[in-house]
Design a protein around this motif. Structure first.
Motif, PDB file in Angstrom:
ATOM      1  N   UNK A 269       0.647  -1.202   0.022  1.00 37.58           N
ATOM      2  CA  UNK A 269       0.075   0.117   0.113  1.00 37.58           C
ATOM      3  C   UNK A 269       0.814   1.270   0.025  1.00 37.58           C
ATOM      4  N   UNK A 270       0.593   2.179  -0.732  1.00 36.06           N
ATOM      5  CA  UNK A 270       1.306   3.657  -0.726  1.00 36.06           C
ATOM      6  C   UNK A 270       2.439   3.566  -1.706  1.00 36.06           C
ATOM      7  N   UNK A 271       2.780   2.552  -2.376  1.00 38.07           N
ATOM      8  CA  UNK A 271       4.148   2.315  -2.966  1.00 38.07           C
ATOM      9  C   UNK A 271       3.881   2.618  -4.432  1.00 38.07           C
ATOM     10  N   UNK A 272       4.957   2.743  -4.999  1.00 38.37           N
ATOM     11  CA  UNK A 272       4.846   3.092  -6.565  1.00 38.37           C
ATOM     12  C   UNK A 272       4.278   1.957  -7.300  1.00 38.37           C
ATOM     13  N   UNK A 273       4.737   0.834  -7.212  1.00 38.47           N
ATOM     14  CA  UNK A 273       4.388  -0.281  -7.970  1.00 38.47           C
ATOM     15  C   UNK A 273       3.585  -1.054  -7.490  1.00 38.47           C
ATOM     16  N   UNK A 274       3.394  -1.048  -5.858  1.00 41.53           N
ATOM     17  CA  UNK A 274       2.660  -2.213  -5.297  1.00 41.53           C
ATOM     18  C   UNK A 274       1.279  -2.564  -5.682  1.00 41.53           C
ATOM     19  N   UNK A 275       0.526  -1.597  -6.070  1.00 41.98           N
ATOM     20  CA  UNK A 275      -0.920  -2.035  -6.441  1.00 41.98           C
ATOM     21  C   UNK A 275      -1.107  -2.436  -7.682  1.00 41.98           C
ATOM     22  N   UNK A 276      -0.064  -2.310  -8.667  1.00 43.42           N
ATOM     23  CA  UNK A 276       0.147  -2.838  -9.949  1.00 43.42           C
ATOM     24  C   UNK A 276       0.507  -4.434 -10.040  1.00 43.42           C
ATOM     25  N   UNK A 277       1.512  -4.428  -9.194  1.00 41.53           N
ATOM     26  CA  UNK A 277       1.919  -5.964  -8.855  1.00 41.53           C
ATOM     27  C   UNK A 277       0.973  -6.845  -8.204  1.00 41.53           C
ATOM     28  N   UNK A 278       0.222  -6.169  -7.258  1.00 40.86           N
ATOM     29  CA  UNK A 278      -0.864  -7.062  -6.535  1.00 40.86           C
ATOM     30  C   UNK A 278      -1.789  -7.098  -7.490  1.00 40.86           C
ATOM     31  N   UNK A 279      -2.428  -6.339  -8.078  1.00 45.00           N
ATOM     32  CA  UNK A 279      -3.618  -6.899  -9.060  1.00 45.00           C
ATOM     33  C   UNK A 279      -3.199  -7.527  -9.989  1.00 45.00           C
ATOM     34  N   UNK A 280      -1.934  -7.462 -10.662  1.00 42.67           N
ATOM     35  CA  UNK A 280      -1.687  -8.411 -11.797  1.00 42.67           C
ATOM     36  C   UNK A 280      -1.391  -9.941 -11.002  1.00 42.67           C
ATOM     37  N   UNK A 281      -0.769 -10.067  -9.928  1.00 39.55           N
ATOM     38  CA  UNK A 281      -0.424 -11.569  -9.316  1.00 39.55           C
ATOM     39  C   UNK A 281      -1.903 -11.896  -8.810  1.00 39.55           C
ATOM     40  N   UNK A 282      -2.603 -11.109  -8.220  1.00 44.11           N
ATOM     41  CA  UNK A 282      -3.828 -11.835  -7.362  1.00 44.11           C
ATOM     42  C   UNK A 282      -4.562 -12.471  -8.767  1.00 44.11           C
ATOM     43  N   UNK A 283      -4.953 -11.583  -9.935  1.00 47.10           N
ATOM     44  CA  UNK A 283      -5.895 -11.951 -10.847  1.00 47.10           C
ATOM     45  C   UNK A 283      -5.152 -13.412 -11.589  1.00 47.10           C
ATOM     46  N   UNK A 284      -3.802 -13.043 -11.649  1.00 49.91           N
ATOM     47  CA  UNK A 284      -3.277 -14.393 -12.509  1.00 49.91           C
ATOM     48  C   UNK A 284      -3.235 -15.561 -11.681  1.00 49.91           C
ATOM     49  N   UNK A 285      -2.876 -15.427 -10.579  1.00 49.37           N
ATOM     50  CA  UNK A 285      -3.011 -16.662  -9.298  1.00 49.37           C
ATOM     51  C   UNK A 285      -4.263 -17.137  -9.411  1.00 49.37           C
ATOM     52  N   UNK A 286      -5.162 -16.268  -9.294  1.00 45.70           N
ATOM     53  CA  UNK A 286      -6.761 -16.874  -9.236  1.00 45.70           C
ATOM     54  C   UNK A 286      -7.107 -17.796 -10.432  1.00 45.70           C
ATOM     55  N   UNK A 287      -6.522 -17.249 -11.503  1.00 44.34           N
ATOM     56  CA  UNK A 287      -6.775 -17.975 -12.740  1.00 44.34           C
ATOM     57  C   UNK A 287      -5.966 -19.371 -12.797  1.00 44.34           C
ATOM     58  N   UNK A 288      -4.921 -19.276 -12.531  1.00 42.70           N
ATOM     59  CA  UNK A 288      -4.025 -20.517 -12.518  1.00 42.70           C
ATOM     60  C   UNK A 288      -4.437 -21.473 -11.461  1.00 42.70           C
ATOM     61  N   UNK A 289      -4.580 -20.925 -10.270  1.00 41.81           N
ATOM     62  CA  UNK A 289      -5.185 -21.882  -9.079  1.00 41.81           C
ATOM     63  C   UNK A 289      -6.466 -22.619  -9.446  1.00 41.81           C
ATOM     64  N   UNK A 290      -7.339 -22.022 -10.233  1.00 45.65           N
ATOM     65  CA  UNK A 290      -8.424 -22.615 -10.902  1.00 45.65           C
ATOM     66  C   UNK A 290      -8.158 -23.521 -11.668  1.00 45.65           C
ATOM     67  N   UNK A 291      -7.062 -23.200 -12.702  1.00 52.88           N
ATOM     68  CA  UNK A 291      -6.829 -24.354 -13.500  1.00 52.88           C
ATOM     69  C   UNK A 291      -6.160 -25.740 -12.765  1.00 52.88           C
ATOM     70  N   UNK A 292      -5.267 -25.510 -11.769  1.00 52.59           N
ATOM     71  CA  UNK A 292      -4.848 -26.544 -10.998  1.00 52.59           C
ATOM     72  C   UNK A 292      -5.948 -27.174 -10.139  1.00 52.59           C
TER      73      UNK A 292
END
Length: 368
Positions: A269-292
């Motif tokens: 929170x409140x970092x330059x790239x934090x929200x971008x990394x968190x948004x990409x990682x969360x949605x990507x992992x949600x999709x990949x975990x569903x496939x797993x």
């Protein structure tokens, strides 16, 4: 321009250029993506990751930079999803007219809601925003005048959409649209938080009382952040609608806002790239975990292992706990001096008090 400034902008520019070229890359990275990078399925996944990266950045403006914990941010995302779908499908408006209506409401409605909600702070503010979001969720489910489609959702009349965004073969254009959205939102919010009002937002986050003591009016600045964040979130809803070609009541649920919060805390929170990394990682992992979870390997495991591994939210929750425990400042804080953690800011926002750090205020006549 100095060498330092060149280096500062060269990295992000190279990243955007690389992401722009992905639709021309046919590499097949096994188990990382559902198909070749330029396949429709992979580009769709990457586009959704970029959309939620942008939406997470809008929420970080509220929570990470201004210290406002909103439980109703998904309401503005849902406006961007539902309103254009209703306008083109039920009212038979053109897509341009639908966009103009959405943009107008995306500015006026958060201004009115913010003016009411910001009369209180802390947990009371969070509950008021949640109440407004619940009204929106109820309307989506109740299907007034057969507008929203109820629990089944609402498909969009594709004939009213721009041809370039319709069809599997045009997925690359949707991907570029999502990339453009993420880049524009990131640039606007970086400019905003580095401006004079942005410095005051951060001072409010650290200690709102001190900003009042020096003669500033925090409520007006908080309303400014609330409207800007909500409007950009509404724009993300429109891009999501084009990607999904329809609206569904899941985007109105309160747990969607909690998802935004997790994205921000996960990334930092409140970092330059934090929200971008968190948004990409969360949605990507949600999709990949569903496939797993749907794979034959997991279905062949004993029940004690199969049940948790087949639940993406369980796996994401476990990852979130690990990140909070070992990286309390979020992923973006790796290798950096520890500052206020996401959970500390959450506690501060709930109490409606300062986080204990020094307040740095830049008055409007100061330059950053």
């Amino acid at each position: 321009m100095s060498i330092r400034q060149v280096v500062r902008y060269a990295g992000p520019a190279a990243l955007v250029a690389g992401l722009t070229c992905l639709p021309w890359i046919s590499w097949d990275v096994k188990k990382v993506f559902p198909g070749p990078i330029n396949s429709a399925g992979t580009l769709q996944l990457l586009a959704l990751c970029l959309v939620f990266a942008g939406v997470a950045v809008t929420y970080d403006l509220l929570f990470g930079y201004t210290g406002l914990l909103s439980f109703g941010h998904t309401l503005y995302f849902a406006i961007g999803v539902y309103l254009p779908a209703i306008a083109v499908t039920r009212w038979h408006w053109s897509f341009t007219e639908a966009l103009l209506l959405t943009a107008g409401l995306g500015l006026v409605f958060p201004f009115l809601v913010g003016a009411v909600s910001l009369r209180v702070g802390g947990i009371a503010f969070a509950m008021v925003t949640l109440a407004f979001a619940q009204i929106g969720a109820t309307l989506a489910i109740k299907n007034p005048h057969n507008l929203t489609g109820g629990e089944e959702g609402l498909g969009t009349d594709y004939r009213k959409l721009p041809d370039v965004f319709v069809g599997v073969f045009n997925t690359k254009y949707l991907y570029w649209l999502a990339l453009g959205y993420a880049v524009v939102v990131f640039a606007i919010i970086r400019w905003a938080v580095n401006s004079s009002p942005g410095r005051i937002w951060q001072a409010i986050r650290e200690n709102e009382l001190r900003t009042q003591v020096i003669g500033l009016r925090p409520r007006g600045y908080k309303l400014m952040a609330f409207v800007l964040s909500s409007f950009l979130c509404t724009a993300g809803g429109v891009v999501y609608l084009l990607l999904q070609t329809g609206a569904n009541p899941e985007v109105t649920a309160a747990n969607m806002t909690l998802t935004f919060l997790i994205m921000v805390v996960l990334g930092g929170a409140g970092t330059k790239w934090g929200a971008v990394l968190g948004g990409v990682l969360y949605w990507y992992l949600q999709d990949r975990f569903r496939a797993i979870g749907d794979s034959s390997t997991v279905h062949g495991l004993p029940g004690v292992l199969r049940t948790p591994l087949s639940e993406p939210l369980f796996l994401l929750g476990a990852l979130f706990v690990l990140v909070v425990f070992f990286l309390p400042g979020g992923i973006a804080a790796i290798g950096r001096r520890r500052g206020p953690t996401g959970l500390r800011r959450l506690e501060s926002a709930l109490r409606g008090t300062d986080s204990g750090g020094p307040a740095t205020v830049a008055t409007p006549d100061q330059h950053t």
